[in-house]
Each structure stands twice: as structure tokens, then as C-alpha cells.
Scaffold this active site. Structure first.
Site, PDB file in Angstrom:
ATOM      1  N   LYS A 182       1.319  -0.972   0.089  1.00  0.00           N
ATOM      2  CA  LYS A 182       0.016   0.149  -0.226  1.00  0.00           C
ATOM      3  C   LYS A 182       0.941   0.809  -0.160  1.00  0.00           C
ATOM      4  O   LYS A 182       2.029   1.491   0.075  1.00  0.00           O
ATOM      5  CB  LYS A 182      -1.101   0.463   0.640  1.00  0.00           C
ATOM      6  CG  LYS A 182      -0.183   0.380   1.878  1.00  0.00           C
ATOM      7  CD  LYS A 182       0.006   1.802   3.237  1.00  0.00           C
ATOM      8  CE  LYS A 182       0.936   1.334   4.829  1.00  0.00           C
ATOM      9  NZ  LYS A 182       1.734   2.529   4.850  1.00  0.00           N
ATOM     10  N   ASP A 227      -2.541  -1.426  10.255  1.00  0.00           N
ATOM     11  CA  ASP A 227      -2.715  -1.670   8.905  1.00  0.00           C
ATOM     12  C   ASP A 227      -3.107  -2.827   8.711  1.00  0.00           C
ATOM     13  O   ASP A 227      -3.478  -3.133   7.024  1.00  0.00           O
ATOM     14  CB  ASP A 227      -1.257  -1.440   8.354  1.00  0.00           C
ATOM     15  CG  ASP A 227      -0.882  -0.206   8.177  1.00  0.00           C
ATOM     16  OD1 ASP A 227      -1.576   0.848   8.871  1.00  0.00           O
ATOM     17  OD2 ASP A 227       0.150  -0.082   8.178  1.00  0.00           O
TER      18      ASP A 227
END
Ligand code: C5P
Length: 318
Positions: A17, A170
Site C-alpha cells: 500500500k 494496518d
């Protein structure tokens, strides 16, 4: 995250990401920081191959074995890990011990469910480590999803999200399997968004890394916090040059104070015609945005020619 069955093995491809926006809203009583961040998956993937076997297979890759478990009859859990990215960018030895997030996820699942089943995981890493690209969290989410299926645990998405939150801030983003999201809280409260226009990134990761905890220790909560909304509005109305003025990462300043490679990358990217550039997450990887893949490839070649960093191109899904 993509799962496919290959004979007896369950194979998962799980992405990196980037943070296009990250604001620190405050420090929480639990020691974490309250965030508002825009996360986007990009086409740089780790692959995990899960096989269930009574005895661990032997391989030449670095490996660890863990049989401490819910009961004495628990089968072994083993992890082998090797670098699958460009050979000159290998991070050296890869962590395969009990503190690897893959092993921690497997162990937590076993404790939570009481299962004694074992697993052998072959992890092919292509996402750079200590980079702010959340490779470890992505692998962790992939492990929760794959073992829930392989061990037939029948845990709900909600239960997996709860376990994921115990393993890292995350992890929830990857469990939601959304290409883009605004993440709040300490990162685990997810507002999924659709894919905006296709974006192409040049990502550069210096040999040095940064510890997320260290960067957060050096950060300050914004006195007048910025909102992610203006960036989201610009991206979803297709105005890339307006979006470029709205990129933000409140962790970049503390990262630059801790690691001069981040300053060097900022200066290097500023000399090239990127639409915009900034550090991802807690660093040290740095990215520049292009509207065309060809331009990204050509700028990546220029970034690569001036140093020894790990430079690659990754795009969002179309
Ligand atoms: O959640 P994760 O294990 O990835 O976080 C690593 C460290 O980063 C935490 O121990 C904490 O020090 C810091 N952190 C934080 N605020 C967040 C996320 C992480 O302070 N929202």
C-alpha cells in the site's frame, strides 16, 4: 488479495500500500496516535503458499519452526521465506522467527480457535521491508484469511478484523480487500472507497529503513489538522494536478529528522517532472506519481541511474 487453490496448496497474492495522505490528529491514552489516512493498494505483491502437512517439508530457504501451541498434539507450523524481487535489491536475511507477523497470525488463530492443525508457509517477498509499504501487515492479513479457510475455522470477517487489530494497525485495511480506503482511529477503522483514475507510481526504497514506532515517537499532533476530503474530491473528479497539491504525510518531517536518505529522495524526486511526490507511511520508501505508465518507467530509469536504491514502478488496478 487474491486466493487460489493449487492442488493441496492455497496460494495468496497480497499487495503493498501507499499513503497519499496521513494526518496525526492526536495522541491516545493507549499510546497510539489517532490518524486520518488515505491508503491505496498498488501492484507490488508478496506471495504466500500455505500447505497443510503432518511433517514440515525441507527447503533450502531460511526457515523457522514453531510447535508451541494450544495442546501437545498440535502439528508443527513452519515458515520459509525468500526474496522474489530484483536480485540486486535483496534485503539480506529475512525474519522467519516467531515474531514474524505470519507466524504471529497463525499462532493467534490457533489460540483463538483451539485447533491443533499445522501449516507450512512459503513466503516469497517482493515488497521491501521497513519501507512504509505495509508488506508485513499485508502478509499477516493474508495468513488470517488463508488459514481461516484451510483450517475450516468458519470465523466471520468481524472476528478476523478483531484478531487483525491485535497484530497491527494496518492489517484491517488488507482484510477489507478494498483497493482504496480512508482509515481512521489508529488505522483500523476503514471507510472503503472505489478505485479512482488509474495512477502509476515510481517507488524508491533506500537500503536504510525506519521503525514505525520510532517515527511515531518523533511526530506531533497537528494543531490545525488537515482533512483528507479535498484530496478525495480531487481524485474522484479526475483532477490529478489539483490532487497533487493536496498530498500530505505528517510522518515525513519526523522521518527526515531520523533518516537523511528520506531528505535525499525528496530532493531527487523534486528535480524530476512527477505530478507529485512524498514519503509513504512511516518510510523510508518515497514515491512519485505519474499519469502514464510509460512516463513512470522512464522516470524510474532516471531515479535508478543515480543511486543504489531499490526503484520500481507499480500501478493501481484499472
Ligand atoms: O500497529 P503497529 O504494530 O503497526 O504499530 C507499530 C508502532 O507504531 C506502535 O507500537 C506505535 O508505537 C506506533 N503507532 C502509533 N499510532 C498508530 C499506529 C502505530 O503510535 N496509529
Amino acid at each position: 488479495m487474491l486466493l487460489r487453490q493449487e492442488g493441496r496448496a492455497l496460494v495468496v497474492r497480497t499487495p503493498a500500500k501507499l499513503n497519499l495522505f496521513l494526518e496525526i490528529l492526536g495522541k491516545r491514552p493507549d499510546g497510539y496516535h489517532e490518524l486520518e489516512t488515505l491508503m491505496m493498494t498498488v501492484g507490488n505483491y508478496d506471495t504466500l503458499r500455505f500447505t497443510e502437512e503432518n511433517l514440515p517439508a525441507h527447503s533450502s530457504a531460511s526457515r523457522s519452526s514453531m510447535s508451541s501451541s494450544a495442546s501437545d498434539s498440535s502439528l508443527p507450523m513452519t515458515l520459509a521465506c525468500h526474496w522474489g524481487g530484483a536480485p540486486n535489491c535483496s534485503p539480506g536475511s529475512l525474519p522467519t522467527g516467531a515474531d514474524n507477523l505470519v507466524m504471529r497470525a497463525a499462532q493467534l488463530l490457533r489460540e483463538f480457535s483451539g485447533t491443533c492443525r499445522g501449516v507450512h508457509v512459503e513466503l516469497t517477498k517482493r515488497i521491501p521491508l521497513s519501507a512504509g509499504l505495509a508488506g508485513g501487515s499485508s502478509d499477516c492479513a493474508a495468513t488470517l484469511v488463508a488459514l481461516n479457510r484451510m483450517w475450516e475455522l468458519g470465523l466471520s470477517d468481524q472476528q478476523l478484523l478483531k484478531l487483525g487489530a491485535q497484530l497491527g494497525s494496518d492489517v484491517a485495511f488488507f482484510l477489507r480487500k478494498t483497493p482504496v480506503a480512508i482509515c481512521r482511529g489508529r488505522g483500523e477503522l476503514i471507510e472503503p472507497l472505489a478505485q479512482p483514475m488509474r495512477l502509476h507510481f515510481v517507488i524508491s526504497k533506500p537500503a536504510s529503513g525506519l521503525s514505525t514506532a520510532a517515527v511515531f515517537r518523533h511526530c506531533h499532533a497537528a494543531i490545525e489538522p488537515r482533512s483528507v476530503r479535498p484530496l478525495v474530491d480531487a481524485l474522484y473528479s479526475g483532477r490529478l494536478s489539483l490532487a497533487a497539491t493536496r498530498l500530505h504525510n505528517a510522518l515525513q518531517q519526523p522521518a527526515e529528522e531520523l533518516n537523511s536518505d528520506v531528505i535525499r529522495l525528496r530532493r531527487q524526486f523534486a528535480r524530476l517532472p512527477f505530478v507529485a511526490h512524498q514519503m509513504s507511511g512511516s518510510g523510508t520508501s518515497y514515491f512519485g506519481i505519474c499519469s502514464q505508465r510509460e512516463q513512470a518507467e522512464s522516470l524510474a530509469a532516471q531515479v535508478r541511474s543515480t543511486g543504489r536504491d531499490h526503484v520500481f514502478v507499480a500501478s493501481t488496478q484499472s
